[in-house]
Scaffold this motif. Structure first.
Motif, PDB file in Angstrom:
ATOM      1  N   THR A 133       0.861  -1.185   0.000  1.00 56.14           N
ATOM      2  CA  THR A 133       0.000   0.000   0.000  1.00 56.14           C
ATOM      3  C   THR A 133       0.898   1.236   0.000  1.00 56.14           C
ATOM      4  O   THR A 133       2.107   1.148   0.255  1.00 56.14           O
ATOM      5  N   HIS A 134       0.303   2.407  -0.239  1.00 54.69           N
ATOM      6  CA  HIS A 134       1.088   3.647  -0.198  1.00 54.69           C
ATOM      7  C   HIS A 134       1.656   3.886   1.202  1.00 54.69           C
ATOM      8  O   HIS A 134       2.770   4.367   1.342  1.00 54.69           O
ATOM      9  N   GLN A 135       0.903   3.516   2.214  1.00 50.81           N
ATOM     10  CA  GLN A 135       1.395   3.680   3.583  1.00 50.81           C
ATOM     11  C   GLN A 135       2.597   2.767   3.848  1.00 50.81           C
ATOM     12  O   GLN A 135       3.544   3.182   4.506  1.00 50.81           O
TER      13      GLN A 135
END
Length: 174
Positions: A133-135
């Motif tokens: 994910t981007h996180q």
């Protein structure tokens, strides 16, 4: 499923412009014939990569000095022993954390120049990084920087998907 597999070796050989003879799995070990019709074989992921680099037109891909060459060999062993089994979430997290620390103060795994170790880990880790994910990409900022830098070379990326590292949307939500 292991990540250091025949497909990974084929991508490495394509990148190096070296066509290995027949790659195959024999009793969970990758094997390549050294000569057409010969019984001479090279076994093992790291050993095959070293053989491919010797036959490539990139003499410095293993490194320009003995220290870089030794580090490249160590990273290839790390790929076989650790990255190879990062296809489970727990192992992937551990590998990404270790690589994030290793890449904190350097552009590439062995310092300031790309080596076969970087090429190998790029191919081995692509499927894992693609699913982050981007996180998670932000959590592994040094791995993300290294990976994004590596994938910008079209010859290296080959047919692999270009992975987005655009983190702007994270700041817009805050």
């Amino acid at each position: 499923m292991v990540l250091c597999n025949v497909e990974c070796l084929e991508k490495i050989s394509n990148y190096l412009d070296v066509t290995p003879l027949q790659l195959e799995m024999q009793e969970n070990v990758i094997v390549v014939s050294t000569e057409q019709g010969s019984n001479k074989k090279i076994e093992g992921f790291s050993t095959i990569i070293q053989s491919l680099t010797e036959n490539s037109k990139y003499p410095d891909i293993f490194g320009t000095d003995n220290e870089m060459k030794a580090l490249s060999r160590q990273w290839l062993e790390y790929a076989v022993v650790c990255v190879n089994y990062a296809d489970t979430p727990t192992n992937a997290k551990r590998v990404l954390q270790e690589l994030n620390v290793a890449l904190k103060d350097s552009t590439y795994l062995t310092g300031t120049k790309k080596t076969i170790a970087d090429v190998t880990l790029y191919y081995a880790l692509h499927s894992i990084v693609r699913e982050l994910t981007h996180q998670e990409k932000a959590q592994y900022v040094h791995v993300s920087r290294w990976f994004d830098n590596m994938q910008q070379e079209r010859k290296l990326r080959q047919q692999l998907e270009l992975i987005s590292f655009n983190l702007l949307h994270l700041f817009l939500r805050m």
